[in-house]
Write an enzyme that holds these catalytic residues in place. Structure first.
Site, short mmCIF file in Angstrom:
data_model
loop_
_atom_site.label_atom_id
_atom_site.label_comp_id
_atom_site.label_asym_id
_atom_site.label_seq_id
_atom_site.Cartn_x
_atom_site.Cartn_y
_atom_site.Cartn_z
N GLY A 1 -6.59 -2.72 10.66
CA GLY A 1 -5.11 -2.25 11.66
C GLY A 1 -5.37 -2.47 12.94
O GLY A 1 -5.10 -3.44 13.69
N ASP B 1 0.76 -1.17 0.04
CA ASP B 1 0.04 -0.11 0.21
C ASP B 1 0.77 1.11 0.11
O ASP B 1 1.14 1.79 1.06
CB ASP B 1 -0.95 -0.14 1.20
CG ASP B 1 -1.75 1.27 1.52
OD1 ASP B 1 -2.00 1.90 0.37
OD2 ASP B 1 -2.10 1.51 2.60
N THR C 1 6.71 8.47 -13.95
CA THR C 1 7.42 8.06 -12.76
C THR C 1 6.66 6.92 -12.37
O THR C 1 7.27 6.06 -11.59
CB THR C 1 7.56 9.25 -11.85
OG1 THR C 1 8.33 10.31 -12.53
CG2 THR C 1 8.34 8.87 -10.69
N LYS D 1 0.32 3.72 -2.35
CA LYS D 1 -0.46 4.88 -2.91
C LYS D 1 0.44 5.92 -3.85
O LYS D 1 0.62 7.01 -3.51
CB LYS D 1 -0.86 5.64 -1.63
CG LYS D 1 -1.92 5.05 -0.63
CD LYS D 1 -2.46 5.99 0.20
CE LYS D 1 -3.39 5.08 1.39
NZ LYS D 1 -2.77 4.38 2.25
N LEU D 2 0.90 5.29 -4.92
CA LEU D 2 1.53 5.96 -5.72
C LEU D 2 0.67 7.39 -6.45
O LEU D 2 -0.12 7.14 -6.83
CB LEU D 2 1.93 5.36 -6.77
CG LEU D 2 3.52 4.56 -6.44
CD1 LEU D 2 3.49 3.60 -5.55
CD2 LEU D 2 4.06 3.73 -7.67
#
Ligand code: C5P
Length: 239
Positions: A214, A60, A69, A62-63
C-alpha cells in the site's frame, strides 16, 4: 490467481482519488486491492470501474459473521467478478465452509470462482497484543499455522499472513496453497502501523505467493517508480 504482480492496496477515501492514482499507470495491467474504506464509500460501482480498466481485483473485506450471513454475502460478492476475496479464519471452520459454498453458488455460469483466502492475524497484531488483548495464550505462530491448516481443510485457496510465517505455514499445508502477504516495505521505508514488515525480496525468499503493498507505493513521491522498483525486486529474486 491470474498473475503474480505485486498487489497494490488502493487505500483511498474516494473513487475519484483512486482513479486519479490509477491514471498515473496509463495502460499498465495492475492487480489491485480494494479494502473496506473504498468499498464502503463507493460500493460495487468502484469494482466495475476497476474492471473497465482491466485490473485484477482483490476485494479485501475480511468477512467475519455467522455462517449463514457470510454465505449470503459471498453469493453477492461472487457476482461482482472479482478475483480474490477473504474471510477471517477466526470465524471458524463452519463459517469458512459456508463462505466457500456461497462463492460457488454465486459465481455466474462459465466464470471462474474468485479465490478465497483466510486472514490469519492482521499483520499489525503483535505477540503482546495477541496475549494481552485477545487472550491468545499459544504463541502467535502456532495459532497462525493452525488457522492455515484449518483453512486448507475447509477447501480454501490460501491465507493472508505475515511473510515471517510463510515458511512455517508451508510445513503444514500443500505447496499450491496461497500465502498472500501484506506488511511489505522497501528497505528505505517507514513501517507505519505495521509491526512485522519485510522487503519484497525477503517475501519471495520465504515462499510468499503474492505481496500486497500500500503506502510504499501510494504515498511515494513517484508512485509509478516505486511500483516498478518493487515489482522488479519481487520478480528479480525468482530468476
Ligand atoms: O500501506 P500498507 O502496505 O501497510 O497496506 C497494507 C494493506 O494490507 C492494507 O490495505 C491492510 O488493510 C492490508 N492487510 C494487512 N494485514 C492483513 C490483511 C490485510 O495489512 N492481515
Amino acid at each position: 490467481m491470474k498473475n503474480n504482480l505485486p498487489i497494490i492496496a488502493l487505500d483511498f477515501a474516494s473513487g475519484e482519488e483512486t482513479l486519479t492514482f490509477l491514471d498515473l499507470f496509463e495502460k499498465e495491467r495492475l492487480f489491485v486491492k480494494t479494502g473496506m474504506e473504498l468499498f464502503y464509500q463507493e460500493g460495487p460501482a468502484i469494482i466495475h470501474q476497476l474492471k473497465e480498466r482491466n485490473c485484477d481485483i482483490f476485494l479485501d473485506l475480511k468477512l467475519h459473521d455467522i455462517p449463514t450471513t457470510v454465505n449470503k454475502a459471498m453469493k453477492r460478492l461472487a457476482g461482482l467478478g472479482v478475483d480474490l476475496v477473504n474471510v477471517h479464519a477466526a470465524g471458524g471452520a463452519r463459517m469458512m465452509r459456508a463462505a466457500l459454498e456461497g462463492l460457488e453458488e454465486g459465481t455466474p455460469a462459465g466464470r471462474k470462482r474468485p479465490s478465497l483466502i483466510a486472514v490469519t492475524q492482521p499483520v499489525s497484531t503483535s505477540e503482546q497484543v495477541a496475549k494481552e488483548e485477545l487472550l491468545l495464550h499459544k504463541p502467535l505462530l502456532e495459532t497462525v499455522v493452525h488457522y492455515g491448516k484449518m483453512a486448507e481443510e475447509c477447501g480454501l485457496d490460501g491465507v493472508v499472513c505475515s511473510v515471517h510465517e510463510t515458511k512455517a505455514i508451508y510445513e503444514a499445508v500443500r505447496p499450491s496453497f496461497l500465502t498472500v502477504t501484506p506488511g511489505i516495505r522497501t528497505a528505505s521505508d517507514a513501517a507505519d502501523d505495521q509491526v512485522r514488515t519485510a522487503t519484497p525480496s525477503f517475501a519471495k525468499e520465504n515462499g510468499s505467493s503474492a505481496i500486497v503493498v500500500g503506502r510504499s507505493i501510494t504515498k511515494a513521491e513517484n508512485p509509478v517508480e516505486a511500483y516498478e522498483a518493487i515489482k522488479l525486486e519481487w520478480e528479480g529474486v525468482r530468476r
